[in-house]
Design an enzyme around this catalytic site. Sequence first.
Site, PDB file in Angstrom:
ATOM      1  N   HIS A  66       0.687  -1.146   0.022  1.00 37.61           N
ATOM      2  CA  HIS A  66      -0.103   0.001   0.133  1.00 37.61           C
ATOM      3  C   HIS A  66       0.937   1.283  -0.059  1.00 37.61           C
ATOM      4  O   HIS A  66       0.130   2.328  -0.148  1.00 37.61           O
ATOM      5  CB  HIS A  66      -1.248  -0.125   1.294  1.00 37.61           C
ATOM      6  CG  HIS A  66      -0.464   0.466   2.366  1.00 37.61           C
ATOM      7  ND1 HIS A  66      -0.203  -0.602   3.488  1.00 37.61           N
ATOM      8  CD2 HIS A  66      -0.058   1.617   2.932  1.00 37.61           C
ATOM      9  CE1 HIS A  66       0.357   0.269   4.672  1.00 37.61           C
ATOM     10  NE2 HIS A  66       0.366   1.277   4.236  1.00 37.61           N
ATOM     11  N   ASP A 102      -0.368  -7.407   1.548  1.00 38.92           N
ATOM     12  CA  ASP A 102       0.338  -6.207   1.670  1.00 38.92           C
ATOM     13  C   ASP A 102       1.824  -6.261   1.924  1.00 38.92           C
ATOM     14  O   ASP A 102       2.296  -6.124   2.883  1.00 38.92           O
ATOM     15  CB  ASP A 102      -0.358  -5.414   2.815  1.00 38.92           C
ATOM     16  CG  ASP A 102      -0.198  -3.756   2.967  1.00 38.92           C
ATOM     17  OD1 ASP A 102       0.465  -3.329   1.720  1.00 38.92           O
ATOM     18  OD2 ASP A 102      -0.498  -3.171   3.965  1.00 38.92           O
ATOM     19  N   SER A 195       4.272   2.392   8.151  1.00 41.53           N
ATOM     20  CA  SER A 195       4.009   1.463   7.249  1.00 41.53           C
ATOM     21  C   SER A 195       5.175   0.940   6.460  1.00 41.53           C
ATOM     22  O   SER A 195       5.946   1.793   6.130  1.00 41.53           O
ATOM     23  CB  SER A 195       2.959   2.293   6.080  1.00 41.53           C
ATOM     24  OG  SER A 195       1.616   2.216   6.574  1.00 41.53           O
TER      25      SER A 195
END
Length: 247
Positions: A66, A102, A195
Amino acid sequence: NMESLHAFLLVYVLTCLGQLGYGTDIIHGKKAPDKSMLYMASVQSSKGHVCGGFLVTEDFVVTAAHCDTSPMRAIKIGSDIKIIVEKKFKPSNFNDVWLGKDIMLLKLSRKAQLGCKVQIIQLPCAEMNVKADEVCQVAGWGRNRTGGENVDDLRVVNVSVINPEVCREQWPGLPVNVICAGGYGTDKGFCQGDSGGPLVCNGLAVGIVSFNKYRNCNYPDVPNVYTDISKYLQWINKFNKIECWQK
């Protein structure tokens, strides 16, 4: 099928309500000691830091799929080493964090010089299940409070792994191949890690920061969710033979 429809509707509802938040901050952590976590990478666009990542071979960085939202220019490792990203690979059917997968590999345009400033981190060699209550670390350059600014110093926090059944009760419809750690019942975690950064247990990178509950960083009431790297080893090895740790 009905299950994927439910998953899709839940994504739709959570996204529209702004409930899904990508992991962007380290909360209640501390500055990482000097010369520690030398595998940590800052994935950067022309505007600067976008996501975390980690070096698994001299010329491959692992991050979250992502994170592929803006043109990636380079990765920065150590205090002064920047290397251009040459190619990126993510699972062809990656669509949304809520549907899993992901994970992304970044191929660097040249090999990083390993040594006292830069090191790689090993991955597990086979599928594994991290034990509930095991204490692991997550690190990042993200914000250290809700609505704060990104930080210059790498910050790290200890988080405990959460039993998968407990996690599913808190996140109905949770994707497969994830690890839950931090958040839920504590004031520590990532909303809280960048992230794409690693969940490190016993010196191995076992997870990738994926998502948590949006705008609830001070007291996350649900677990933080990571991609379980051990479930993607065959996929990773299609692109490069990684260093892994054999028991």
